[in-house]
Design a protein around this motif. Sequence first.
Motif, PDB file in Angstrom:
ATOM      1  N   LYS A  11       0.856  -1.198   0.000  1.00 27.15           N
ATOM      2  CA  LYS A  11       0.000   0.000   0.000  1.00 27.15           C
ATOM      3  C   LYS A  11       0.884   1.238   0.000  1.00 27.15           C
ATOM      4  O   LYS A  11       1.844   1.330   0.762  1.00 27.15           O
ATOM      5  N   ALA A  12       0.551   2.199  -0.860  1.00 22.04           N
ATOM      6  CA  ALA A  12       1.254   3.477  -0.892  1.00 22.04           C
ATOM      7  C   ALA A  12       0.792   4.338   0.275  1.00 22.04           C
ATOM      8  O   ALA A  12      -0.407   4.412   0.559  1.00 22.04           O
ATOM      9  N   LEU A  13       1.740   4.959   0.939  1.00 27.68           N
ATOM     10  CA  LEU A  13       1.446   5.871   2.038  1.00 27.68           C
ATOM     11  C   LEU A  13       1.885   7.274   1.637  1.00 27.68           C
ATOM     12  O   LEU A  13       2.459   7.491   0.574  1.00 27.68           O
ATOM     13  N   GLU A  14       1.640   8.236   2.509  1.00 31.19           N
ATOM     14  CA  GLU A  14       2.071   9.612   2.261  1.00 31.19           C
ATOM     15  C   GLU A  14       3.594   9.696   2.216  1.00 31.19           C
ATOM     16  O   GLU A  14       4.290   8.881   2.825  1.00 31.19           O
ATOM     17  N   GLN A  17       6.199   6.708   0.934  1.00 35.99           N
ATOM     18  CA  GLN A  17       6.445   5.529   1.761  1.00 35.99           C
ATOM     19  C   GLN A  17       5.536   4.398   1.287  1.00 35.99           C
ATOM     20  O   GLN A  17       4.448   4.632   0.760  1.00 35.99           O
ATOM     21  N   ILE A  18       6.017   3.179   1.497  1.00 35.88           N
ATOM     22  CA  ILE A  18       5.291   1.987   1.077  1.00 35.88           C
ATOM     23  C   ILE A  18       5.116   1.082   2.294  1.00 35.88           C
ATOM     24  O   ILE A  18       6.084   0.789   2.994  1.00 35.88           O
ATOM     25  N   GLU A  19       3.881   0.660   2.528  1.00 36.37           N
ATOM     26  CA  GLU A  19       3.613  -0.307   3.596  1.00 36.37           C
ATOM     27  C   GLU A  19       3.609  -1.694   2.971  1.00 36.37           C
ATOM     28  O   GLU A  19       2.921  -1.940   1.975  1.00 36.37           O
ATOM     29  N   ILE A  29       7.671  -0.588   6.735  1.00 38.56           N
ATOM     30  CA  ILE A  29       7.537   0.646   5.958  1.00 38.56           C
ATOM     31  C   ILE A  29       8.863   0.910   5.238  1.00 38.56           C
ATOM     32  O   ILE A  29       9.924   0.948   5.861  1.00 38.56           O
ATOM     33  N   ASP A  31      10.746   3.685   2.835  1.00 39.90           N
ATOM     34  CA  ASP A  31      10.706   5.084   2.397  1.00 39.90           C
ATOM     35  C   ASP A  31      11.498   5.216   1.103  1.00 39.90           C
ATOM     36  O   ASP A  31      12.698   4.988   1.075  1.00 39.90           O
ATOM     37  N   LYS A  48       2.855  11.641  -7.772  1.00 40.90           N
ATOM     38  CA  LYS A  48       2.247  10.867  -6.681  1.00 40.90           C
ATOM     39  C   LYS A  48       1.147   9.925  -7.161  1.00 40.90           C
ATOM     40  O   LYS A  48       0.960   8.850  -6.589  1.00 40.90           O
ATOM     41  N   LYS A  52       1.349   5.809  -6.523  1.00 42.34           N
ATOM     42  CA  LYS A  52       0.308   5.047  -5.831  1.00 42.34           C
ATOM     43  C   LYS A  52      -0.118   3.788  -6.589  1.00 42.34           C
ATOM     44  O   LYS A  52      -0.717   2.895  -6.012  1.00 42.34           O
ATOM     45  N   LYS A  81       6.635  -1.404  11.215  1.00 37.70           N
ATOM     46  CA  LYS A  81       5.596  -0.399  11.463  1.00 37.70           C
ATOM     47  C   LYS A  81       5.326  -0.333  12.959  1.00 37.70           C
ATOM     48  O   LYS A  81       5.170  -1.354  13.631  1.00 37.70           O
TER      49      LYS A  81
END
Length: 83
Positions: A11-14, A17-19, A29, A31, A48, A52, A81
């Motif tokens: 999952k893409a984060l803000e 960053q990638i979860e 996580i 970065d 962005k 995503k 995380k």
Amino acid sequence: MYITPKILKVKALEGYQIELEYETGEIKIYDMTELLSTCKAYHNLKDKEKFKKMKLFGLSIQWEDGEDIAPELLYENSVLKKL
């Protein structure tokens, strides 16, 4: 020989960053900020919306234009995380 655990979910984060959820139960996580600024191969992912659009691909992840990252790099350079 060490084998990198399989990624089950991504999952893409803000903030680029990638979860990553691994088969081991770990959620880590990664970065990508530094990689985006130093490696021209990832230049398109500064957008962005493109960033995503990652998906699972084999043992790693891939984006729609073919960019990918070695699974070892993702696993070894990510942090657990914090819940």
